[in-house]
Design a protein around this motif. Structure first.
Motif, PDB file in Angstrom:
ATOM      1  N   SER A   1      59.142  95.446 127.520  1.00  0.00           N
ATOM      2  CA  SER A   1      57.715  95.633 127.306  1.00  0.00           C
ATOM      3  C   SER A   1      56.946  94.405 127.757  1.00  0.00           C
ATOM      4  O   SER A   1      57.423  93.286 127.661  1.00  0.00           O
ATOM      5  CB  SER A   1      57.446  95.912 125.827  1.00  0.00           C
ATOM      6  OG  SER A   1      56.060  95.942 125.569  1.00  0.00           O
ATOM      7  N   ASN A   2      55.715  94.645 128.242  1.00  0.00           N
ATOM      8  CA  ASN A   2      54.845  93.539 128.628  1.00  0.00           C
ATOM      9  C   ASN A   2      53.923  93.117 127.490  1.00  0.00           C
ATOM     10  O   ASN A   2      53.133  92.190 127.646  1.00  0.00           O
ATOM     11  CB  ASN A   2      53.997  93.933 129.841  1.00  0.00           C
ATOM     12  CG  ASN A   2      54.805  93.992 131.120  1.00  0.00           C
ATOM     13  OD1 ASN A   2      55.736  93.219 131.294  1.00  0.00           O
ATOM     14  ND2 ASN A   2      54.462  94.910 132.002  1.00  0.00           N
ATOM     15  N   ASP A   3      53.988  93.830 126.361  1.00  0.00           N
ATOM     16  CA  ASP A   3      53.113  93.528 125.239  1.00  0.00           C
ATOM     17  C   ASP A   3      53.650  92.344 124.433  1.00  0.00           C
ATOM     18  O   ASP A   3      54.782  91.911 124.609  1.00  0.00           O
ATOM     19  CB  ASP A   3      52.979  94.748 124.335  1.00  0.00           C
ATOM     20  CG  ASP A   3      52.314  95.921 125.044  1.00  0.00           C
ATOM     21  OD1 ASP A   3      51.719  95.688 126.121  1.00  0.00           O
ATOM     22  OD2 ASP A   3      52.394  97.050 124.539  1.00  0.00           O
ATOM     23  N   PHE A   4      52.791  91.849 123.531  1.00  0.00           N
ATOM     24  CA  PHE A   4      53.150  90.721 122.681  1.00  0.00           C
ATOM     25  C   PHE A   4      52.983  91.121 121.218  1.00  0.00           C
ATOM     26  O   PHE A   4      52.339  92.120 120.890  1.00  0.00           O
ATOM     27  CB  PHE A   4      52.278  89.504 122.983  1.00  0.00           C
ATOM     28  CG  PHE A   4      52.472  88.925 124.349  1.00  0.00           C
ATOM     29  CD1 PHE A   4      53.421  87.936 124.578  1.00  0.00           C
ATOM     30  CD2 PHE A   4      51.702  89.358 125.425  1.00  0.00           C
ATOM     31  CE1 PHE A   4      53.609  87.402 125.834  1.00  0.00           C
ATOM     32  CE2 PHE A   4      51.882  88.821 126.691  1.00  0.00           C
ATOM     33  CZ  PHE A   4      52.844  87.844 126.896  1.00  0.00           C
ATOM     34  N   ILE A   5      53.546  90.311 120.341  1.00  0.00           N
ATOM     35  CA  ILE A   5      53.375  90.480 118.901  1.00  0.00           C
ATOM     36  C   ILE A   5      52.687  89.229 118.362  1.00  0.00           C
ATOM     37  O   ILE A   5      53.080  88.108 118.677  1.00  0.00           O
ATOM     38  CB  ILE A   5      54.728  90.675 118.193  1.00  0.00           C
ATOM     39  CG1 ILE A   5      55.257  92.089 118.441  1.00  0.00           C
ATOM     40  CG2 ILE A   5      54.600  90.458 116.689  1.00  0.00           C
ATOM     41  CD1 ILE A   5      56.568  92.376 117.755  1.00  0.00           C
TER      42      ILE A   5
ATOM     43  N   PHE B   1      45.969  84.794 117.427  1.00  0.00           N
ATOM     44  CA  PHE B   1      45.412  85.263 118.698  1.00  0.00           C
ATOM     45  C   PHE B   1      46.258  84.685 119.821  1.00  0.00           C
ATOM     46  O   PHE B   1      47.123  83.833 119.598  1.00  0.00           O
ATOM     47  CB  PHE B   1      43.939  84.874 118.850  1.00  0.00           C
ATOM     48  CG  PHE B   1      43.693  83.396 118.973  1.00  0.00           C
ATOM     49  CD1 PHE B   1      43.549  82.797 120.216  1.00  0.00           C
ATOM     50  CD2 PHE B   1      43.577  82.598 117.844  1.00  0.00           C
ATOM     51  CE1 PHE B   1      43.317  81.432 120.338  1.00  0.00           C
ATOM     52  CE2 PHE B   1      43.338  81.234 117.951  1.00  0.00           C
ATOM     53  CZ  PHE B   1      43.213  80.647 119.202  1.00  0.00           C
ATOM     54  N   CYS B   2      46.026  85.159 121.030  1.00  0.00           N
ATOM     55  CA  CYS B   2      46.803  84.703 122.186  1.00  0.00           C
ATOM     56  C   CYS B   2      46.321  83.324 122.621  1.00  0.00           C
ATOM     57  O   CYS B   2      45.448  83.203 123.491  1.00  0.00           O
ATOM     58  CB  CYS B   2      46.693  85.710 123.333  1.00  0.00           C
ATOM     59  SG  CYS B   2      47.562  87.252 123.057  1.00  0.00           S
ATOM     60  N   ASP B   3      46.890  82.306 122.017  1.00  0.00           N
ATOM     61  CA  ASP B   3      46.570  80.925 122.353  1.00  0.00           C
ATOM     62  C   ASP B   3      47.643  80.406 123.311  1.00  0.00           C
ATOM     63  O   ASP B   3      48.843  80.513 123.025  1.00  0.00           O
ATOM     64  CB  ASP B   3      46.525  80.077 121.082  1.00  0.00           C
ATOM     65  CG  ASP B   3      45.964  78.697 121.327  1.00  0.00           C
ATOM     66  OD1 ASP B   3      45.218  78.528 122.311  1.00  0.00           O
ATOM     67  OD2 ASP B   3      46.274  77.789 120.540  1.00  0.00           O
ATOM     68  N   VAL B   4      47.231  79.841 124.436  1.00  0.00           N
ATOM     69  CA  VAL B   4      48.185  79.448 125.480  1.00  0.00           C
ATOM     70  C   VAL B   4      49.275  78.499 124.963  1.00  0.00           C
ATOM     71  O   VAL B   4      50.457  78.724 125.215  1.00  0.00           O
ATOM     72  CB  VAL B   4      47.448  78.838 126.688  1.00  0.00           C
ATOM     73  CG1 VAL B   4      48.438  78.254 127.691  1.00  0.00           C
ATOM     74  CG2 VAL B   4      46.589  79.894 127.365  1.00  0.00           C
TER      75      VAL B   4
ATOM     76  N   LYS C   1      51.168  94.659 114.552  1.00  0.00           N
ATOM     77  CA  LYS C   1      51.112  93.270 115.000  1.00  0.00           C
ATOM     78  C   LYS C   1      51.004  93.154 116.510  1.00  0.00           C
ATOM     79  O   LYS C   1      50.837  92.067 117.046  1.00  0.00           O
ATOM     80  CB  LYS C   1      52.361  92.502 114.532  1.00  0.00           C
ATOM     81  CG  LYS C   1      52.473  92.368 113.024  1.00  0.00           C
ATOM     82  CD  LYS C   1      53.677  91.527 112.633  1.00  0.00           C
ATOM     83  CE  LYS C   1      53.766  91.371 111.130  1.00  0.00           C
ATOM     84  NZ  LYS C   1      54.931  90.529 110.743  1.00  0.00           N
ATOM     85  N   GLY C   2      51.105  94.279 117.197  1.00  0.00           N
ATOM     86  CA  GLY C   2      51.139  94.238 118.648  1.00  0.00           C
ATOM     87  C   GLY C   2      49.770  93.999 119.284  1.00  0.00           C
ATOM     88  O   GLY C   2      48.729  94.322 118.717  1.00  0.00           O
ATOM     89  N   ILE C   3      49.809  93.417 120.471  1.00  0.00           N
ATOM     90  CA  ILE C   3      48.629  93.282 121.312  1.00  0.00           C
ATOM     91  C   ILE C   3      49.092  93.517 122.742  1.00  0.00           C
ATOM     92  O   ILE C   3      50.126  92.997 123.170  1.00  0.00           O
ATOM     93  CB  ILE C   3      47.951  91.899 121.171  1.00  0.00           C
ATOM     94  CG1 ILE C   3      46.686  91.837 122.042  1.00  0.00           C
ATOM     95  CG2 ILE C   3      48.907  90.752 121.490  1.00  0.00           C
ATOM     96  CD1 ILE C   3      45.842  90.586 121.796  1.00  0.00           C
ATOM     97  N   SER C   4      48.363  94.346 123.463  1.00  0.00           N
ATOM     98  CA  SER C   4      48.772  94.693 124.820  1.00  0.00           C
ATOM     99  C   SER C   4      48.653  93.487 125.745  1.00  0.00           C
ATOM    100  O   SER C   4      47.971  92.502 125.433  1.00  0.00           O
ATOM    101  CB  SER C   4      47.904  95.839 125.349  1.00  0.00           C
ATOM    102  OG  SER C   4      46.554  95.406 125.496  1.00  0.00           O
ATOM    103  N   PHE C   5      49.302  93.586 126.886  1.00  0.00           N
ATOM    104  CA  PHE C   5      49.223  92.515 127.872  1.00  0.00           C
ATOM    105  C   PHE C   5      47.774  92.297 128.299  1.00  0.00           C
ATOM    106  O   PHE C   5      47.310  91.154 128.393  1.00  0.00           O
ATOM    107  CB  PHE C   5      50.086  92.868 129.091  1.00  0.00           C
ATOM    108  CG  PHE C   5      50.070  91.832 130.175  1.00  0.00           C
ATOM    109  CD1 PHE C   5      50.951  90.755 130.143  1.00  0.00           C
ATOM    110  CD2 PHE C   5      49.170  91.919 131.231  1.00  0.00           C
ATOM    111  CE1 PHE C   5      50.938  89.796 131.147  1.00  0.00           C
ATOM    112  CE2 PHE C   5      49.143  90.964 132.230  1.00  0.00           C
ATOM    113  CZ  PHE C   5      50.033  89.901 132.190  1.00  0.00           C
ATOM    114  N   LEU C   6      47.048  93.413 128.528  1.00  0.00           N
ATOM    115  CA  LEU C   6      45.642  93.304 128.936  1.00  0.00           C
ATOM    116  C   LEU C   6      44.797  92.708 127.811  1.00  0.00           C
ATOM    117  O   LEU C   6      43.918  91.873 128.047  1.00  0.00           O
ATOM    118  CB  LEU C   6      45.106  94.674 129.326  1.00  0.00           C
ATOM    119  CG  LEU C   6      43.669  94.716 129.872  1.00  0.00           C
ATOM    120  CD1 LEU C   6      43.553  93.870 131.140  1.00  0.00           C
ATOM    121  CD2 LEU C   6      43.225  96.147 130.142  1.00  0.00           C
TER     122      LEU C   6
END
Length: 312
Positions: free
Chosen positions: A8-12, A177-180, A89-94
């Protein structure tokens, strides 16, 4: 650590609070802060747009700060709230791409805008006769456009790189959140070059402006101290202290988090520090600028007649 499907390309996102009663209470508090920040910044933007007396460089810059804060908190908190209440908990790649891009854009742009606001006060207090020339509305617009362009350009470069790194380990991000920096430990390649670029970028967009603001306000406070007018001295000191409070709440946690080596950082501490510049500061800015500013309070009575009737 929770495993994730490698195909999967998604993240948790692990989130900020545990899924229990205590976590629910804390999230409800964050939700209340989110509502206050949204209402406060929206009101500030509306006041400055509607009241002609606030159509000056100082308040035009302040309206942009409110807009950035509104976008700032809207980038992270709604998704965190949705994941908690839905049990997901998922967040899509986009979705992760958009979070990275808008978060980094607001971070860089707001850092530069705060520097512009400090310059505005510096010219107004230290060089009042040159103010109409140095801080014309045209110059103000250039500062705003420059902040947005530089912030978004820097953000695009970091976002594209971060989301093109090969992630061969778990895709579980220990953040809300998606923090680098929180995503880099998941990469299956050496990222020291990029981490160095993050250090350089943070220095240019946060540390250098912060030092510039500190130096300019040192000069401003010196001039304010030697003012003959007691009323003018009080007004200038209030303006400076207000801006310095905002700057400290914003820059200090950011610089502390992003300029430390990875081996000195912990996910829990990074998340706690992120609460300051992503959630608390967007709420505090409109409160601080409105309660300590007579012109803004006066605009509220003119734009919202209900306040003037209560006052009478």
């Amino acid at each position: 650590m929770e495993k994730w499907n490698q195909t999967s390309n998604d993240f948790i996102l692990l989130g900020l609070f545990p899924p229990n009663g205590t976590g629910l209470i804390l999230l409800l508090l964050i939700s209340f802060i989110f509502l206050l920040a949204s209402l406060g910044n929206s009101t500030m933007i509306h006041l400055i747009r509607m009241d002609p007396r606030l159509h000056t460089p100082m308040y035009i810059l302040l309206s942009q700060l409110s807009l950035m804060d509104l976008m700032y908190i809207s980038t992270t908190v709604p998704k965190m709230m949705f994941n908690f209440f839905s049990g997901q908990k998922g967040i899509s790649f986009l979705g992760c791409w958009f979070q990275c891009f808008f978060f980094l854009t607001m971070a860089g742009s707001e850092g530069l805008l705060l520097c512009s606001m400090a310059y505005d006060r510096y010219v107004a207090i230290c060089h009042p006769l040159h103010y109409p020339i140095r801080m014309s509305k045209r110059m103000c617009v250039k500062m705003i456009i420059g902040s947005w362009i530089l912030g978004s350009t820097n953000s695009l470069a970091h976002t594209v790189y971060a989301l093109h790194i090969p992630y061969c380990r778990s895709r579980v991000i220990d953040h809300f959140f998606c923090d680098v920096p929180a995503m880099l430990p998941l990469a299956c390649m050496d990222t020291w070059v990029y981490e160095y670029l993050v250090f350089v970028s943070t220095s240019l967009f946060l540390l250098v402006p912060f030092l510039g603001i500190t130096a300019s306000y040192g000069r401003v406070l010196f001039v304010v101290y030697h003012m003959r007018s007691k009323e003018g001295r009080k007004k200038a000191f209030t303006t400076c202290s207000t801006h310095l409070t905002v700057v400290t709440f914003y820059y200090a946690p950011f610089v502390y988090t992003y300029l430390r080596p990875r081996n000195l950082r912990s996910p829990a501490e990074d998340k706690n520090m992120a609460v300051f510049y992503t959630i608390l500061t967007p709420m505090l800015n409109p409160i601080i600028y409105s309660l300590r500013n007579k012109e803004v309070l006066g605009a509220m009575t003119r734009v919202f007649p209900i306040f003037s009737s209560k006052k009478k």
